[in-house]
Design an enzyme around this catalytic site. Structure first.
Site, PDB file in Angstrom:
ATOM      1  N   TRP A  26      45.037  99.520  66.224  1.00  0.00           N
ATOM      2  CA  TRP A  26      44.469  98.296  66.810  1.00  0.00           C
ATOM      3  C   TRP A  26      44.157  98.510  68.286  1.00  0.00           C
ATOM      4  O   TRP A  26      43.401  97.746  68.881  1.00  0.00           O
ATOM      5  CB  TRP A  26      45.402  97.099  66.616  1.00  0.00           C
TER       6      TRP A  26
ATOM      7  N   ARG B 233      55.109 106.283  64.268  1.00  0.00           N
ATOM      8  CA  ARG B 233      54.390 105.162  63.674  1.00  0.00           C
ATOM      9  C   ARG B 233      53.050 105.648  63.142  1.00  0.00           C
ATOM     10  O   ARG B 233      52.616 106.756  63.432  1.00  0.00           O
ATOM     11  CB  ARG B 233      54.201 104.036  64.700  1.00  0.00           C
TER      12      ARG B 233
ATOM     13  N   ASP C 135      39.884  63.299  73.834  1.00  0.00           N
ATOM     14  CA  ASP C 135      39.436  64.473  73.074  1.00  0.00           C
ATOM     15  C   ASP C 135      39.464  65.650  74.036  1.00  0.00           C
ATOM     16  O   ASP C 135      39.901  65.507  75.177  1.00  0.00           O
ATOM     17  CB  ASP C 135      38.007  64.270  72.529  1.00  0.00           C
TER      18      ASP C 135
ATOM     19  N   THR D  32      61.927  85.832  82.420  1.00  0.00           N
ATOM     20  CA  THR D  32      62.197  85.628  81.000  1.00  0.00           C
ATOM     21  C   THR D  32      63.650  85.219  80.804  1.00  0.00           C
ATOM     22  O   THR D  32      63.965  84.342  79.997  1.00  0.00           O
ATOM     23  CB  THR D  32      61.889  86.909  80.200  1.00  0.00           C
TER      24      THR D  32
ATOM     25  N   SER E  11      60.177  74.832  74.050  1.00  0.00           N
ATOM     26  CA  SER E  11      60.663  73.923  75.094  1.00  0.00           C
ATOM     27  C   SER E  11      60.439  72.467  74.720  1.00  0.00           C
ATOM     28  O   SER E  11      61.027  71.572  75.327  1.00  0.00           O
ATOM     29  CB  SER E  11      59.963  74.215  76.419  1.00  0.00           C
TER      30      SER E  11
ATOM     31  N   HIS F 290      52.881 100.840  81.651  1.00  0.00           N
ATOM     32  CA  HIS F 290      54.109 101.181  80.921  1.00  0.00           C
ATOM     33  C   HIS F 290      53.810 101.494  79.457  1.00  0.00           C
ATOM     34  O   HIS F 290      54.678 101.990  78.754  1.00  0.00           O
ATOM     35  CB  HIS F 290      55.186 100.094  81.070  1.00  0.00           C
ATOM     36  N   HIS F 291      52.581 101.207  79.017  1.00  0.00           N
ATOM     37  CA  HIS F 291      52.173 101.633  77.677  1.00  0.00           C
ATOM     38  C   HIS F 291      51.730 103.092  77.689  1.00  0.00           C
ATOM     39  O   HIS F 291      51.395 103.650  76.657  1.00  0.00           O
ATOM     40  CB  HIS F 291      51.017 100.772  77.171  1.00  0.00           C
TER      41      HIS F 291
ATOM     42  N   SER G 254      34.685  83.566  71.562  1.00  0.00           N
ATOM     43  CA  SER G 254      35.365  82.384  71.040  1.00  0.00           C
ATOM     44  C   SER G 254      36.610  82.059  71.867  1.00  0.00           C
ATOM     45  O   SER G 254      36.831  80.913  72.253  1.00  0.00           O
ATOM     46  CB  SER G 254      35.741  82.632  69.582  1.00  0.00           C
ATOM     47  N   SER G 255      37.416  83.094  72.156  1.00  0.00           N
ATOM     48  CA  SER G 255      38.643  82.853  72.919  1.00  0.00           C
ATOM     49  C   SER G 255      38.329  82.353  74.322  1.00  0.00           C
ATOM     50  O   SER G 255      39.013  81.466  74.836  1.00  0.00           O
ATOM     51  CB  SER G 255      39.454  84.133  73.074  1.00  0.00           C
TER      52      SER G 255
ATOM     53  N   LYS H 141      64.150  81.626  81.500  1.00  0.00           N
ATOM     54  CA  LYS H 141      63.749  80.769  80.391  1.00  0.00           C
ATOM     55  C   LYS H 141      64.828  80.744  79.303  1.00  0.00           C
ATOM     56  O   LYS H 141      65.195  79.684  78.809  1.00  0.00           O
ATOM     57  CB  LYS H 141      62.422  81.242  79.797  1.00  0.00           C
TER      58      LYS H 141
ATOM     59  N   HIS I 224      45.462  95.406  59.954  1.00  0.00           N
ATOM     60  CA  HIS I 224      46.618  94.506  60.006  1.00  0.00           C
ATOM     61  C   HIS I 224      46.842  94.043  61.451  1.00  0.00           C
ATOM     62  O   HIS I 224      46.985  92.852  61.715  1.00  0.00           O
ATOM     63  CB  HIS I 224      47.861  95.206  59.467  1.00  0.00           C
TER      64      HIS I 224
ATOM     65  N   HIS J  30      48.134  94.177  78.071  1.00  0.00           N
ATOM     66  CA  HIS J  30      49.435  93.624  78.409  1.00  0.00           C
ATOM     67  C   HIS J  30      49.395  92.114  78.618  1.00  0.00           C
ATOM     68  O   HIS J  30      50.192  91.399  78.030  1.00  0.00           O
ATOM     69  CB  HIS J  30      50.164  94.362  79.523  1.00  0.00           C
TER      70      HIS J  30
ATOM     71  N   GLU K  89      47.444  90.270  77.215  1.00  0.00           N
ATOM     72  CA  GLU K  89      47.219  89.771  75.855  1.00  0.00           C
ATOM     73  C   GLU K  89      48.537  89.507  75.119  1.00  0.00           C
ATOM     74  O   GLU K  89      48.664  88.510  74.407  1.00  0.00           O
ATOM     75  CB  GLU K  89      46.360  90.783  75.077  1.00  0.00           C
TER      76      GLU K  89
ATOM     77  N   TYR L 172      51.223  88.540  76.383  1.00  0.00           N
ATOM     78  CA  TYR L 172      51.777  87.281  76.897  1.00  0.00           C
ATOM     79  C   TYR L 172      50.955  86.092  76.443  1.00  0.00           C
ATOM     80  O   TYR L 172      51.494  84.995  76.273  1.00  0.00           O
ATOM     81  CB  TYR L 172      51.916  87.331  78.416  1.00  0.00           C
TER      82      TYR L 172
END
Lengths: 190, 527
Positions: B144, B453, B108, B331, B271, B305-306, B172-173, B334, B79, B256, B258, B260
């Site tokens: 994951w 979890r 293009d 943040t 926006s 921090h993870h 790909s990314s 924004k 998932h 991390h 990722e 963002y």
């Protein structure tokens, strides 16, 4: 194209592609470079509790015993999941003065009917004490090979450094024993 | 300034798309590729969503009812992987493909053939990833985040396929990101200076830089896993002199930024939408650009921090704690800018606006729970509980997913030439909004109460909130078929719209609706 008037956008796109591609390639390399960076960082700071894989050069004349304080050193023996050996220290705790050599034995027995190779990985807590616990003699410097059913007494000699911060009065030296039969015999020391 | 020469033109100079299946296989058209990305992403959204339904069904009541714990672990893992790499990221790339050239007046993407390649890698990578579920030993079951040694010493044999799938998704990314950077830097219309670009373009430019910086690090991490599993190295094996904690450092150095990557394009979408429906220009454009850049920079120095509970020293805990809290500043800039944009505006509440306002409110809630998690001493209590699950679903579902829905509704008239069904759109919004909050809000409470979890069973005191979460989850899941129906209905027909149905600014609204196959073959004049 927005700011370079005479350039063909295809050329500038190709240049951007090459540059960004190089950045991506460089970052792939950086991922691998994190391995030595991490190891050096941890070695200097002792952050992950990994002790020096080399025997400590013991100098009897310099080693002044600091009798003003006594440090408790505790020993923990753990086996990694797949390891079938019996593995334990003869005593779980000794008291030493900084600078004094502490001695004890660890006992390993291979109860299986096959020759196996084990590697003990030491770790010290608290982490701030990592670089102050020296091992003069340790079974963890190399792999240990035990024949089927063999039992081995493995000596360990440690010295707590005189420079150990005074607020630390108790150390734990923990060994985790891994089955490295498939990797063969080797020595971690450099 | 010369007009862009379209060197990818076919010899016969036809301007419409080719016919049949090969149109989609061989296309280099940014609109075709954008559509394929979006459809692929939606298919993955339903696939990953089906797995979430399995998870919520198992957690409906305490005890093991429906699936084995081993399969439950595969479901949570897949998932996460499918939603991150299959649904959210391709959806944003699809939107970038469709909108960036039209927003900056380019004919293009800069590298159209690579564009085709970056898309067509995806279905194969996803297929390979999903096929692991049917292999002996099952699919990936280590979460994951695939921490070693769980993902190396104790992983199923299919892990090798998982590794190659990650490699392909990463390639790909990276290619997609390179293409986007090349397009934005080189193909802007004359007069379209950097500080005139719509924020969606800005946020994607910064996201693309994040992608080329961290996707290769992820590729490195899985390559090390591959070598540990098959070639006898010991990157993460302590027995051979490696260190499992190193894996977490490498992973989160990728992980991390990722997160963002999955939120910055949302900032751009919101926006664009808020000013349109508040009928006021965006408040603080320049500060928005700098805020996004600051968030991107900070994302590189907060990864540990993870890992507060792995045993990093006090100095490290403090550094990563304060650095993480610092992210709240840009943040906050924004969020305040969005609120100021709406303040005293002539607001109307069409579906894209509803999703955007929900984004601002709910993403802020997710941001606040993130601030709670950033407090190192408190994190020891929250770590690996449902509070974390609640936090990241609050930033990803109403953050990334709601923004993608908002973007789809906002630009559907441009893509199809038809207005979507507003009543159904609003129904979709409200059902999603209620379902989403019903699912994830109770998770805060059960997490604070200590429910871990990634477990298929739980203590009885968590039963009520879990049942509420499951009901909300089923509601949210079922609602998404309504979205599919709305999109198909809109493609097939509906009220015809003019060039600029929302009466707003932007180059994409200066071309006809539906957008012709080729737009801006002659660059527009940007004032």
């Amino acid at each position: 194209m927005a700011d370079k008037d005479d350039k063909n956008p295809l050329d500038s796109s190709r240049r951007t592609m090459i540059r960004t591609g190089l950045v991506a390639g460089g970052m792939f390399g950086f991922g691998f470079a994190m391995v030595p960076i991490y190891n050096v960082f941890c070695k200097v700071t002792g952050l992950n509790g990994k002790t020096d894989p080399n025997p400590y050069k013991y100098d009897a004349e310099k080693a002044q015993v600091d009798t003003s304080r006594t440090i408790k050193v505790q020993f923990v023996a753990t086996k990694n999941t797949a390891m079938s050996w019996d593995f334990k220290p003869t005593v779980t705790e000794i008291k030493v003065h900084p600078g004094q050599v502490g001695e004890l034995d660890f006992i390993a027995r291979n109860p299986t009917d096959a020759r196996m190779i084990g590697q003990a990985i030491p770790s010290v807590t608290p982490f701030q004490a990592t670089n102050f616990l020296h091992k003069v003699e340790c079974f963890c410097f190399t792999t240990q090979t035990l024949e089927a059913g063999e039992e081995k007494v493995m000596p360990l000699r440690i010295i707590v450094d005189q420079a150990l911060p005074r607020h630390i009065t108790k150390l734990t030296l923990s060994y985790t024993l891994f089955d490295v039969t498939s990797m063969g015999e080797r020595t971690l020391a450099s | 300034m010369t007009a862009v020469t379209d060197t990818s033109h076919h010899e016969d100079h036809h301007h419409g798309p080719a016919k049949g299946l090969m149109r989609w296989v061989l296309t280099t058209n940014h609109k075709d590729i954008g559509s394929m990305y979006l459809w692929f992403s939606f298919a993955m959204f339903l696939t990953g969503g089906a797995m979430a339904m399995v998870i919520r069904a198992e957690l409906f009541q305490p005890g093991l009812q429906i699936i084995e714990p081993a399969f439950f672990n595969q479901m949570t893992t897949m998932h996460g992987l499918i939603m991150v790499f299959g649904a959210v990221m391709p959806a944003f790339v699809g939107l970038a493909n469709w909108m960036i050239p039209m927003m900056i007046g380019a004919p293009d993407m800069a590298l159209p053939r690579m564009n085709n390649w970056s898309f067509w890698i995806l279905p194969f990578a996803a297929l390979m990833l999903i096929s692991t579920l049917f292999m002996e030993g099952g699919g990936p079951n280590f979460g994951w985040t695939f921490y070693a040694p769980l993902s190396t010493d104790f992983s199923p044999p299919s892990t090798t396929f998982f590794i190659f799938a990650i490699h392909m998704l990463g390639i790909s990314s990276i290619m997609g990101a390179i293409n986007i950077i090349a397009t934005i830097l080189n193909l802007r219309a004359p007069g379209m200076t950097m500080m005139k670009m719509p924020l969606f373009v800005w946020t994607w430019l910064i996201t693309a830089y994040l992608l080329i910086a961290v996707m290769p690090v992820l590729a490195g991490a899985v390559t090390m896993m591959l070598m540990d599993i098959h070639f006898g190295t010991s990157f993460f094996n302590a027995g051979g002199g490696g260190d499992p904690v190193l894996f977490q450092h490498i992973f989160w150095f990728f992980g991390h930024p990722e997160v963002y990557i999955m939120i910055l394009p949302s900032f751009g979408i919101v926006s664009a939408i808020l000013p349109t429906f508040a009928r006021k220009p965006l408040f603080g454009y320049t500060s928005m650009v700098y805020a996004v850049a600051s968030i991107a920079f900070l994302s590189f120095i907060v990864w540990a921090h993870h890992m507060f509970t792995v045993g990093i020293p006090l100095v490290g805990e403090l550094f990563f704690m304060y650095a993480t809290m610092l992210i709240a500043v840009p943040t906050g800039v924004k969020v305040f800018n969005w609120v100021s944009t709406m303040f005293r505006g002539s607001m109307t509440f069409e579906t894209p606006m509803l999703f955007s306002i929900a984004f601002v409110v709910l993403f802020t809630i997710g941001g606040f729970s993130g601030l709670m998690l950033s407090i190192a001493p408190a994190d020891f209590q929250y770590h690996d509980t449902y509070f974390v699950v609640a936090h990241f679903h609050y930033v990803l579902v109403p953050g990334a997913i709601f923004a993608i829905f908002a973007a789809a509704y906002y630009w559907l008239p441009k893509w199809t030439g038809h207005m979507y069904d507003e009543t159904l759109g609003k129904t979709h919004f409200w059902l999603s909004f209620i379902g989403m909050n019903l699912t994830f809000f109770p998770m805060h409470f059960i997490g604070l109460a200590g429910m871990p979890r990634r477990i298929p069973d739980y203590a009885l005191q968590f039963a009520d909130f879990n049942m509420i979460a499951s009901i909300g989850g089923f509601m949210f899941g079922a609602t998404q078929f309504l979205f599919l129906f709305i999109v198909i209905k809109c493609i097939r027909g509906g009220e015809k719209v003019g060039d600029n149905p929302w009466e707003t600014d932007g180059l994409e609204w200066s071309v006809p609706s539906p957008a012709p196959y080729h737009t801006f073959t002659t660059p527009p004049d940007v004032k």
